[in-house]
Design a protein around this motif. Structure first.
Motif, PDB file in Angstrom:
ATOM      1  N   ARG A  25      51.232  22.282  32.355  1.00  0.00           N
ATOM      2  CA  ARG A  25      51.683  23.497  31.684  1.00  0.00           C
ATOM      3  C   ARG A  25      50.472  24.305  31.252  1.00  0.00           C
ATOM      4  NH1 ARG A  25      55.652  22.712  27.025  1.00  0.00           N
ATOM      5  NH2 ARG A  25      56.076  24.906  27.461  1.00  0.00           N
ATOM      6  N   PRO A  26      50.326  25.518  31.749  1.00  0.00           N
ATOM      7  CA  PRO A  26      49.095  26.259  31.513  1.00  0.00           C
ATOM      8  C   PRO A  26      49.136  27.127  30.262  1.00  0.00           C
ATOM      9  CG  PRO A  26      50.462  27.465  33.039  1.00  0.00           C
ATOM     10  CD  PRO A  26      51.226  26.194  32.698  1.00  0.00           C
ATOM     11  N   ILE A  27      47.957  27.611  29.882  1.00  0.00           N
ATOM     12  CA  ILE A  27      47.845  28.752  28.991  1.00  0.00           C
ATOM     13  C   ILE A  27      47.982  29.988  29.875  1.00  0.00           C
ATOM     14  CG2 ILE A  27      46.416  29.996  27.342  1.00  0.00           C
ATOM     15  CD1 ILE A  27      44.916  27.386  26.821  1.00  0.00           C
ATOM     16  N   LEU A  28      48.939  30.834  29.574  1.00  0.00           N
ATOM     17  CA  LEU A  28      49.191  32.025  30.379  1.00  0.00           C
ATOM     18  C   LEU A  28      48.629  33.249  29.667  1.00  0.00           C
ATOM     19  CD1 LEU A  28      50.497  33.509  32.757  1.00  0.00           C
ATOM     20  CD2 LEU A  28      52.648  33.520  31.465  1.00  0.00           C
TER      21      LEU A  28
ATOM     22  N   ALA B 213      44.767  42.855  30.583  1.00  0.00           N
ATOM     23  CA  ALA B 213      43.855  43.649  31.400  1.00  0.00           C
ATOM     24  C   ALA B 213      42.857  42.816  32.200  1.00  0.00           C
ATOM     25  CB  ALA B 213      43.081  44.622  30.510  1.00  0.00           C
ATOM     26  N   SER B 214      42.636  43.274  33.436  1.00  0.00           N
ATOM     27  CA  SER B 214      41.511  42.857  34.270  1.00  0.00           C
ATOM     28  C   SER B 214      40.860  44.136  34.770  1.00  0.00           C
ATOM     29  CB  SER B 214      41.968  42.023  35.468  1.00  0.00           C
ATOM     30  OG  SER B 214      42.516  40.796  35.073  1.00  0.00           O
ATOM     31  N   ASN B 215      39.563  44.191  34.732  1.00  0.00           N
ATOM     32  CA  ASN B 215      38.912  45.408  35.196  1.00  0.00           C
ATOM     33  C   ASN B 215      37.470  45.144  35.574  1.00  0.00           C
ATOM     34  OD1 ASN B 215      39.480  45.785  31.933  1.00  0.00           O
ATOM     35  ND2 ASN B 215      37.314  45.887  32.485  1.00  0.00           N
ATOM     36  N   LEU B 216      36.858  46.139  36.181  1.00  0.00           N
ATOM     37  CA  LEU B 216      35.447  46.085  36.519  1.00  0.00           C
ATOM     38  C   LEU B 216      34.658  46.603  35.326  1.00  0.00           C
ATOM     39  CD1 LEU B 216      33.447  45.483  38.852  1.00  0.00           C
ATOM     40  CD2 LEU B 216      33.573  47.923  39.420  1.00  0.00           C
ATOM     41  N   ASP B 217      33.743  45.786  34.809  1.00  0.00           N
ATOM     42  CA  ASP B 217      32.885  46.169  33.685  1.00  0.00           C
ATOM     43  C   ASP B 217      31.581  46.777  34.192  1.00  0.00           C
ATOM     44  OD1 ASP B 217      34.580  45.378  31.711  1.00  0.00           O
ATOM     45  OD2 ASP B 217      33.448  43.613  31.099  1.00  0.00           O
ATOM     46  N   ARG B 218      31.238  47.919  33.636  1.00  0.00           N
ATOM     47  CA  ARG B 218      29.922  48.498  33.899  1.00  0.00           C
ATOM     48  C   ARG B 218      29.175  48.584  32.574  1.00  0.00           C
ATOM     49  NH1 ARG B 218      33.240  52.004  37.185  1.00  0.00           N
ATOM     50  NH2 ARG B 218      32.843  51.619  39.399  1.00  0.00           N
ATOM     51  N   LYS B 219      27.964  48.035  32.534  1.00  0.00           N
ATOM     52  CA  LYS B 219      27.147  48.073  31.325  1.00  0.00           C
ATOM     53  C   LYS B 219      25.898  48.894  31.594  1.00  0.00           C
ATOM     54  CE  LYS B 219      28.581  43.372  30.198  1.00  0.00           C
ATOM     55  NZ  LYS B 219      28.113  41.980  29.981  1.00  0.00           N
ATOM     56  N   LEU B 220      25.689  49.913  30.774  1.00  0.00           N
ATOM     57  CA  LEU B 220      24.495  50.753  30.841  1.00  0.00           C
ATOM     58  C   LEU B 220      23.673  50.501  29.591  1.00  0.00           C
ATOM     59  CD1 LEU B 220      26.287  54.012  32.004  1.00  0.00           C
ATOM     60  CD2 LEU B 220      24.704  52.668  33.374  1.00  0.00           C
ATOM     61  N   ARG B 221      22.445  50.027  29.764  1.00  0.00           N
ATOM     62  CA  ARG B 221      21.578  49.725  28.630  1.00  0.00           C
ATOM     63  C   ARG B 221      20.402  50.698  28.622  1.00  0.00           C
ATOM     64  NH1 ARG B 221      20.280  44.695  25.860  1.00  0.00           N
ATOM     65  NH2 ARG B 221      21.607  43.614  27.349  1.00  0.00           N
TER      66      ARG B 221
ATOM     67  N   ILE C  88      48.493  36.856  34.356  1.00  0.00           N
ATOM     68  CA  ILE C  88      49.345  37.949  34.828  1.00  0.00           C
ATOM     69  C   ILE C  88      48.636  39.242  34.459  1.00  0.00           C
ATOM     70  CG2 ILE C  88      51.530  39.163  34.512  1.00  0.00           C
ATOM     71  CD1 ILE C  88      52.904  36.513  34.092  1.00  0.00           C
ATOM     72  N   THR C  89      48.266  40.012  35.460  1.00  0.00           N
ATOM     73  CA  THR C  89      47.508  41.235  35.263  1.00  0.00           C
ATOM     74  C   THR C  89      47.886  42.216  36.355  1.00  0.00           C
ATOM     75  OG1 THR C  89      45.269  42.056  34.853  1.00  0.00           O
ATOM     76  CG2 THR C  89      45.538  40.510  36.686  1.00  0.00           C
ATOM     77  N   ALA C  90      47.385  43.440  36.239  1.00  0.00           N
ATOM     78  CA  ALA C  90      47.635  44.467  37.254  1.00  0.00           C
ATOM     79  C   ALA C  90      46.301  44.926  37.835  1.00  0.00           C
ATOM     80  CB  ALA C  90      48.379  45.655  36.646  1.00  0.00           C
ATOM     81  N   VAL C  91      46.227  44.961  39.150  1.00  0.00           N
ATOM     82  CA  VAL C  91      45.039  45.458  39.835  1.00  0.00           C
ATOM     83  C   VAL C  91      45.479  46.366  40.974  1.00  0.00           C
ATOM     84  CG1 VAL C  91      43.615  43.443  39.290  1.00  0.00           C
ATOM     85  CG2 VAL C  91      44.936  43.490  41.419  1.00  0.00           C
ATOM     86  N   GLY C  92      44.587  47.262  41.372  1.00  0.00           N
ATOM     87  CA  GLY C  92      44.840  48.052  42.555  1.00  0.00           C
ATOM     88  C   GLY C  92      44.610  47.213  43.796  1.00  0.00           C
ATOM     89  N   ASN C  93      45.281  47.574  44.865  1.00  0.00           N
ATOM     90  CA  ASN C  93      45.056  46.876  46.140  1.00  0.00           C
ATOM     91  C   ASN C  93      43.835  47.503  46.812  1.00  0.00           C
ATOM     92  OD1 ASN C  93      45.386  45.136  48.241  1.00  0.00           O
ATOM     93  ND2 ASN C  93      47.112  46.223  49.161  1.00  0.00           N
ATOM     94  N   ASP C  94      42.698  47.435  46.090  1.00  0.00           N
ATOM     95  CA  ASP C  94      41.443  47.993  46.568  1.00  0.00           C
ATOM     96  C   ASP C  94      40.379  46.908  46.540  1.00  0.00           C
ATOM     97  OD1 ASP C  94      41.065  47.691  43.853  1.00  0.00           O
ATOM     98  OD2 ASP C  94      40.733  49.816  43.428  1.00  0.00           O
ATOM     99  N   ALA C  95      39.151  47.261  46.922  1.00  0.00           N
ATOM    100  CA  ALA C  95      38.083  46.262  46.978  1.00  0.00           C
ATOM    101  C   ALA C  95      37.838  45.638  45.611  1.00  0.00           C
ATOM    102  CB  ALA C  95      36.804  46.897  47.525  1.00  0.00           C
ATOM    103  N   SER C  96      37.870  46.450  44.553  1.00  0.00           N
ATOM    104  CA  SER C  96      37.633  45.928  43.204  1.00  0.00           C
ATOM    105  C   SER C  96      38.727  44.950  42.791  1.00  0.00           C
ATOM    106  CB  SER C  96      37.550  47.082  42.198  1.00  0.00           C
ATOM    107  OG  SER C  96      36.431  47.898  42.446  1.00  0.00           O
ATOM    108  N   GLY C  97      39.982  45.321  43.079  1.00  0.00           N
ATOM    109  CA  GLY C  97      41.089  44.453  42.723  1.00  0.00           C
ATOM    110  C   GLY C  97      41.037  43.126  43.457  1.00  0.00           C
TER     111      GLY C  97
ATOM    112  N   ALA D  32      37.187  30.681  39.704  1.00  0.00           N
ATOM    113  CA  ALA D  32      36.956  30.086  38.386  1.00  0.00           C
ATOM    114  C   ALA D  32      38.043  29.085  38.012  1.00  0.00           C
ATOM    115  CB  ALA D  32      36.866  31.174  37.323  1.00  0.00           C
ATOM    116  N   GLY D  33      39.090  28.967  38.828  1.00  0.00           N
ATOM    117  CA  GLY D  33      40.172  28.025  38.557  1.00  0.00           C
ATOM    118  C   GLY D  33      41.382  28.631  37.887  1.00  0.00           C
ATOM    119  N   ILE D  34      41.501  29.959  37.917  1.00  0.00           N
ATOM    120  CA  ILE D  34      42.625  30.656  37.286  1.00  0.00           C
ATOM    121  C   ILE D  34      43.718  30.890  38.320  1.00  0.00           C
ATOM    122  CG2 ILE D  34      43.343  32.757  36.075  1.00  0.00           C
ATOM    123  CD1 ILE D  34      40.347  33.061  35.266  1.00  0.00           C
ATOM    124  N   ASP D  35      44.952  30.593  37.975  1.00  0.00           N
ATOM    125  CA  ASP D  35      46.104  30.845  38.843  1.00  0.00           C
ATOM    126  C   ASP D  35      46.478  32.322  38.734  1.00  0.00           C
ATOM    127  OD1 ASP D  35      48.535  31.010  40.144  1.00  0.00           O
ATOM    128  OD2 ASP D  35      49.458  29.330  39.091  1.00  0.00           O
ATOM    129  N   THR D  36      46.313  33.083  39.815  1.00  0.00           N
ATOM    130  CA  THR D  36      46.586  34.523  39.790  1.00  0.00           C
ATOM    131  C   THR D  36      47.827  34.895  40.588  1.00  0.00           C
ATOM    132  OG1 THR D  36      45.216  34.998  41.745  1.00  0.00           O
ATOM    133  CG2 THR D  36      44.117  34.982  39.591  1.00  0.00           C
TER     134      THR D  36
END
Length: 372
Positions: A60-63, A67-75, A115-124, A134-138
């Motif tokens: 029985r998992p932790i569900l 959000a899932s997204n691409l992070d961009r960090k500008l320092r 459970i998340t939403a992504v585009g059917n694109d390269a990033s998604g 990483a072992g996450i059931d998507t």
């Protein structure tokens, strides 16, 4: 080799895909739907699977939902100057509050689903592939054509402190109650549900209602002050709410200038139905509710490299403790502060050296006191 009996073949198919439909089972095994239903009923009686979701008792998992997204960090390379161009360096990684929590949990060795939403694109596609590695059931993720996956862009000063962040999270509005209904079996069979406030308000209300109905503990993690409006007034069914001081102030509609004011605000939110509240306070540690009253816990000293993901790491450690059956919220918070510090001291949003057994012997040396 002797072929397995049909019941054992069916069991192995369910082990491989706990969300497989009865029709697919019937097609693959050459059985009628009624025969499949009879086999499943037998497996449930034998306690080899649990209910309609066909979940094995030890899995029985932790569900995590959100959000899932691409992070961009500008320092910036020097002191940030507003209103002009600043020399900076950039890196990209995978982020999103629910996704970050899920990755921390998976690295800690907990069975984890997302459970998340992504585009059917390269990033998604890259986001989901990284999560699976990483072992996450998507398998419960929503994949959408014709839209871009979410992005989060953070501007950090030369010391690693966040100056401003810009989030394109509109995709998460597709995680509606109607969509969640298609994942009902997966949600009802979870050991713990963790959701972020990137979800629509009516979706949060649905999760609260389902927590009451299904008896699955629910943890909600705030993401920003503006999105506190997504938190319903009635919090009945909520096991734990994790907020920072500013988010708590928005919730109660007043400034919180002292520890006593924060404690009173926690009590007010508890009267709205939540069992416990944790208030994160950055370098000043956390406050949390307990049977003895509101408690304060100091944070360990850290060498700041990058604060991105620190709050998600804290939430993951707390949820890991709840999933492990830990009733002491203070110990859960101590673990959270330890993992948060570890994350702040590395460049990545999720610390890559995190592994199962990380909390063995940890979480016992931080200063704790009860709020007067």
């Amino acid at each position: 080799m002797t072929e397995l009996p049909k019941k054992e073949q069916l069991y192995e198919l369910i082990r491989a895909n706990p969300f497989i439909s009865q029709q697919d089972l019937a097609t693959q095994l050459g059985l009628s739907r009624s025969a499949v239903a009879n086999y499943i009923a037998t497996l449930v009686r034998e306690r080899r699977i649990l209910g309609r979701a066909y979940v094995l008792p030890d899995q029985r998992p932790i569900l995590c939902i959100g959000a899932s997204n691409l992070d961009r960090k500008l320092r910036t390379a020097a002191k940030l100057v507003l209103g002009t161009s600043n020399p900076a360096t950039q890196d990209e990684s995978f982020g999103g509050v629910a996704r970050n929590i899920a990755e921390n949990l998976a690295r800690l060795g907990a069975p984890t689903a997302l459970i998340t939403a992504v585009g059917n694109d390269a990033s998604g596609r890259a986001l989901l592939a990284h999560a699976e590695d990483a072992g996450i059931d998507t398998r419960g993720a929503l994949r959408l054509d014709g839209v871009s996956s979410g992005t989060y862009t953070a501007v950090l000063d030369r010391d690693g402190e966040m100056v401003v962040a810009l989030a394109d999270m509109a995709l998460n509005d597709k995680l509606s109650p109607a969509f969640l209904a298609t994942r009902q079996q997966q949600r009802a069979s979870a050991a713990l549900v963790v959701a972020d406030l990137n979800l629509p308000r009516d979706t949060i209300s649905t999760l609260l209602d389902d927590a009451v109905r299904d008896g699955v503990p629910l943890v909600l993690v705030a993401v920003s002050e503006p999105k506190m409006v997504r938190l319903p007034h009635n919090l009945l069914g909520l096991r734990l709410l994790i907020v920072n001081e500013g988010e708590l102030a928005v919730r109660v509609g007043r400034s919180l200038e002292s520890d006593a004011a924060i404690g009173a605000a926690c009590a007010e939110v508890q009267r709205q139905g939540v069992q416990d509240v944790i208030v994160t306070r950055g370098a000043r540690g956390v406050m949390y509710t307990s049977p003895a009253g509101v408690m304060r816990l100091d944070a360990p000293a850290v060498d700041v490299v990058d604060v991105t993901g620190a709050g998600d790491a804290f939430a993951a450690a707390v949820c890991w403790s709840l999933h492990s059956g830990e009733a002491d919220l203070g110990l859960a918070c101590r673990r959270g502060l330890q993992l948060s510090a570890m994350t702040i001291e590395c460049e990545q949003t999720v610390c890559p050296t995190l592994e199962p057994g990380h909390f063995d012997g940890l979480g016992t040396k931080l200063t704790e006191s009860v709020l007067d």
